[in-house]
Design an enzyme around this catalytic site. Structure first.
Site, PDB file in Angstrom:
ATOM      1  N   GLU A  42       0.865  -1.183   0.000  1.00  0.00           N
ATOM      2  CA  GLU A  42       0.000   0.000   0.000  1.00  0.00           C
ATOM      3  C   GLU A  42       0.901   1.232   0.000  1.00  0.00           C
ATOM      4  O   GLU A  42       1.861   1.319   0.773  1.00  0.00           O
ATOM      5  CB  GLU A  42      -0.932   0.043   1.229  1.00  0.00           C
ATOM      6  N   GLU A 129      -7.964   2.396  -3.400  1.00  0.00           N
ATOM      7  CA  GLU A 129      -8.670   2.233  -2.127  1.00  0.00           C
ATOM      8  C   GLU A 129      -9.611   3.417  -1.896  1.00  0.00           C
ATOM      9  O   GLU A 129      -9.191   4.569  -1.920  1.00  0.00           O
ATOM     10  CB  GLU A 129      -7.669   2.120  -0.971  1.00  0.00           C
ATOM     11  N   ASP A 159     -12.101   0.499   1.645  1.00  0.00           N
ATOM     12  CA  ASP A 159     -11.215   0.691   2.799  1.00  0.00           C
ATOM     13  C   ASP A 159     -12.028   0.904   4.077  1.00  0.00           C
ATOM     14  O   ASP A 159     -13.169   1.360   4.014  1.00  0.00           O
ATOM     15  CB  ASP A 159     -10.355   1.942   2.527  1.00  0.00           C
ATOM     16  N   GLU A 216      -6.511  -5.085   8.248  1.00  0.00           N
ATOM     17  CA  GLU A 216      -5.560  -3.996   8.478  1.00  0.00           C
ATOM     18  C   GLU A 216      -5.104  -3.967   9.933  1.00  0.00           C
ATOM     19  O   GLU A 216      -5.842  -4.359  10.827  1.00  0.00           O
ATOM     20  CB  GLU A 216      -6.243  -2.634   8.271  1.00  0.00           C
TER      21      GLU A 216
HETATM   22  P1  C2E Z   1      -5.484   3.962   5.822  1.00  0.00           P
HETATM   23  O1  C2E Z   1      -5.666   3.972   4.346  1.00  0.00           O
HETATM   24  O2  C2E Z   1      -6.487   3.216   6.625  1.00  0.00           O
HETATM   25  O3  C2E Z   1      -3.999   3.418   6.046  1.00  0.00           O
HETATM   26  C1  C2E Z   1      -3.616   2.617   7.122  1.00  0.00           C
HETATM   27  C2  C2E Z   1      -2.941   3.421   8.224  1.00  0.00           C
HETATM   28  O4  C2E Z   1      -2.653   2.542   9.322  1.00  0.00           O
HETATM   29  C3  C2E Z   1      -1.597   4.018   7.817  1.00  0.00           C
HETATM   30  O5  C2E Z   1      -1.442   5.242   8.526  1.00  0.00           O
HETATM   31  C4  C2E Z   1      -0.608   2.977   8.331  1.00  0.00           C
HETATM   32  O6  C2E Z   1       0.697   3.507   8.548  1.00  0.00           O
HETATM   33  C5  C2E Z   1      -1.265   2.585   9.623  1.00  0.00           C
HETATM   34  N1  C2E Z   1      -0.880   1.228  10.055  1.00  0.00           N
HETATM   35  C6  C2E Z   1      -0.488   0.192   9.290  1.00  0.00           C
HETATM   36  N2  C2E Z   1      -0.264  -0.916  10.042  1.00  0.00           N
HETATM   37  C7  C2E Z   1      -0.520  -0.562  11.325  1.00  0.00           C
HETATM   38  C8  C2E Z   1      -0.468  -1.282  12.577  1.00  0.00           C
HETATM   39  O7  C2E Z   1      -0.138  -2.470  12.647  1.00  0.00           O
HETATM   40  N3  C2E Z   1      -0.816  -0.580  13.689  1.00  0.00           N
HETATM   41  C9  C2E Z   1      -1.174   0.725  13.648  1.00  0.00           C
HETATM   42  N4  C2E Z   1      -1.476   1.329  14.804  1.00  0.00           N
HETATM   43  N5  C2E Z   1      -1.237   1.437  12.475  1.00  0.00           N
HETATM   44  C10 C2E Z   1      -0.915   0.792  11.344  1.00  0.00           C
HETATM   45  P2  C2E Z   1      -0.922   6.552   7.797  1.00  0.00           P
HETATM   46  O8  C2E Z   1       0.160   6.213   6.818  1.00  0.00           O
HETATM   47  O9  C2E Z   1      -0.641   7.579   8.845  1.00  0.00           O
HETATM   48  O10 C2E Z   1      -2.174   7.005   6.940  1.00  0.00           O
HETATM   49  C11 C2E Z   1      -3.356   7.451   7.582  1.00  0.00           C
HETATM   50  C12 C2E Z   1      -4.452   7.646   6.584  1.00  0.00           C
HETATM   51  O11 C2E Z   1      -4.167   8.730   5.690  1.00  0.00           O
HETATM   52  C13 C2E Z   1      -4.688   6.445   5.681  1.00  0.00           C
HETATM   53  O12 C2E Z   1      -5.436   5.476   6.382  1.00  0.00           O
HETATM   54  C14 C2E Z   1      -5.426   7.090   4.533  1.00  0.00           C
HETATM   55  O13 C2E Z   1      -6.798   7.212   4.840  1.00  0.00           O
HETATM   56  C15 C2E Z   1      -4.799   8.473   4.479  1.00  0.00           C
HETATM   57  N6  C2E Z   1      -3.813   8.523   3.373  1.00  0.00           N
HETATM   58  C16 C2E Z   1      -2.527   8.115   3.340  1.00  0.00           C
HETATM   59  N7  C2E Z   1      -1.974   8.348   2.138  1.00  0.00           N
HETATM   60  C17 C2E Z   1      -2.939   8.921   1.371  1.00  0.00           C
HETATM   61  C18 C2E Z   1      -2.991   9.388   0.009  1.00  0.00           C
HETATM   62  O14 C2E Z   1      -2.039   9.305  -0.776  1.00  0.00           O
HETATM   63  N8  C2E Z   1      -4.187   9.931  -0.407  1.00  0.00           N
HETATM   64  C19 C2E Z   1      -5.265  10.002   0.412  1.00  0.00           C
HETATM   65  N9  C2E Z   1      -6.385  10.526  -0.086  1.00  0.00           N
HETATM   66  N10 C2E Z   1      -5.264   9.559   1.677  1.00  0.00           N
HETATM   67  C20 C2E Z   1      -4.102   9.031   2.156  1.00  0.00           C
HETATM   68 CA    CA Z   2      -7.814   1.522   6.016  1.00  0.00          CA
HETATM   69 CA    CA Z   3      -5.935   2.545   2.760  1.00  0.00          CA
HETATM   70 CA    CA Z   4      -8.096   3.551   8.644  1.00  0.00          CA
END
Ligand code: C2E
Ligand code: CA
Ligand code: CA
Ligand code: CA
Length: 259
Positions: A42, A129, A159, A216
């Site tokens: 991802e 997603e 998602d 996830e």
């Molecule tokens: P998401 O799509 O639900 O992505 C999963 C989030 O959970 C990611 O946070 C990831 O780093 C985190 N995560 C993964 N494995 C674990 C785990 O085992 N434990 C915990 N506590 N967390 C875990 P991240 O990278 O901070 O991203 C947060 C949200 O920001 C994403 O949730 C997504 O909704 C958004 N996002 C990230 N990149 C993009 C992008 O390029 N475009 C858009 N529109 N939204 C984005």
């Molecule tokens: Ca998610």
């Molecule tokens: Ca996602």
């Molecule tokens: Ca989420």
């Protein structure tokens, strides 16, 4: 509420960060729960700010949505991500997050096709997603654009499944290929019977609809084992690996380590 000078300066700084290439993709592995093999990654946006260091998406995605540069950001991430995985020893799948509204942009399919074409990345290796908030705005255009994306070969992924108010309606509305079980259910499933039953139900729903399930936020081996036992197909979380920058992809996930 009006804008003050500091906010305007900040918006300009963020916007110019895009032109300076400061937004970068991080990559988190998605594994096949049965074999333990990496199935793909991802793409998660980070702002590599020269002043503050690595900034998480919650702090700039809302500004990108509000100020109208979210699709420029998405295309920049895809361009960089396609280039990064081109160097890997084997072809991998990628998934990328779309914001609410992007699925109503008629330019989206051709933009994605152009970026993939230029990089030589085959779109049957890309999943998009979406959360249910991405669907509620204008269902008719969302449906048309979703079909265009699928005609290009892209997969669609729902998602954060189970956290919204109309998850089942969303599932019915568009031709999804993948269902992502939200982390909130996964993190409590080993200690809470209700969460466990909800995860079991979502996995069963995926199976009866012929849709792959991805859990996830898997942080422990115990969660991994329970999800495998419930029949979930794929998993993602710290148990397998944290998101890493392109420069660490090869060493973190493709090197054969000597014992
Ligand atoms: P998401 O799509 O639900 O992505 C999963 C989030 O959970 C990611 O946070 C990831 O780093 C985190 N995560 C993964 N494995 C674990 C785990 O085992 N434990 C915990 N506590 N967390 C875990 P991240 O990278 O901070 O991203 C947060 C949200 O920001 C994403 O949730 C997504 O909704 C958004 N996002 C990230 N990149 C993009 C992008 O390029 N475009 C858009 N529109 N939204 C984005
Ligand atoms: Ca998610
Ligand atoms: Ca996602
Ligand atoms: Ca989420």
């Amino acid at each position: 509420m009006g804008y003050n000078l500091a906010m305007v300066a900040d918006a300009l700084r963020v916007r110019s960060a895009l032109d300076n290439g400061e937004f970068v993709p991080f990559f988190q592995p998605v594994v096949d729960l049965r074999s333990g093999c990496i199935k793909g990654f991802e793409v998660l946006a980070r702002w590599n700010d020269p002043v503050s260091g690595i900034i998480p998406p919650d702090l700039f995605i809302p500004a990108a949505e509000r100020d109208g540069w979210i699709s420029d950001l998405t295309m920049e991430l895809l361009r960089t991500a396609f280039r990064a995985v081109d160097d890997l020893p084997s072809p991998v799948r990628l998934s990328v997050n779309l914001s609410a509204g992007q699925l109503c942009d008629p330019a989206l399919p051709s933009q994605i096709a152009a970026v993939a074409g230029a990089a030589g990345f085959s779109l049957d290796r890309l999943s998009l997603e979406l959360t249910e908030s991405a669907l509620v705005r204008d269902m008719e255009s969302a449906r048309a654009i979703a079909h265009d994306l699928k005609a290009l070969g892209c997969k669609l992924s729902l998602d954060d499944f189970g956290t919204g108010f109309s998850s089942l309606l969303s599932l019915q509305a568009l031709p999804f290929d993948i269902l992502k079980v939200d982390r909130s259910f996964v993190s409590s499933m080993t200690v809470n019977k209700e969460s466990r039953k909800i995860v079991a139900m979502v996995v069963g729903l995926g199976q009866s609809l012929g849709i792959a399930t991805v859990a996830e936020g898997i942080e422990t081996e115990e969660q991994d084992q329970m999800l495998l036992w419930l029949g979930c197909d794929y998993g993602q979380g710290w148990n397998y690996g944290r998101p890493v920058p392109a420069s660490a992809l090869l060493d973190s996930y493709f090197s054969v380590r000597p014992r």
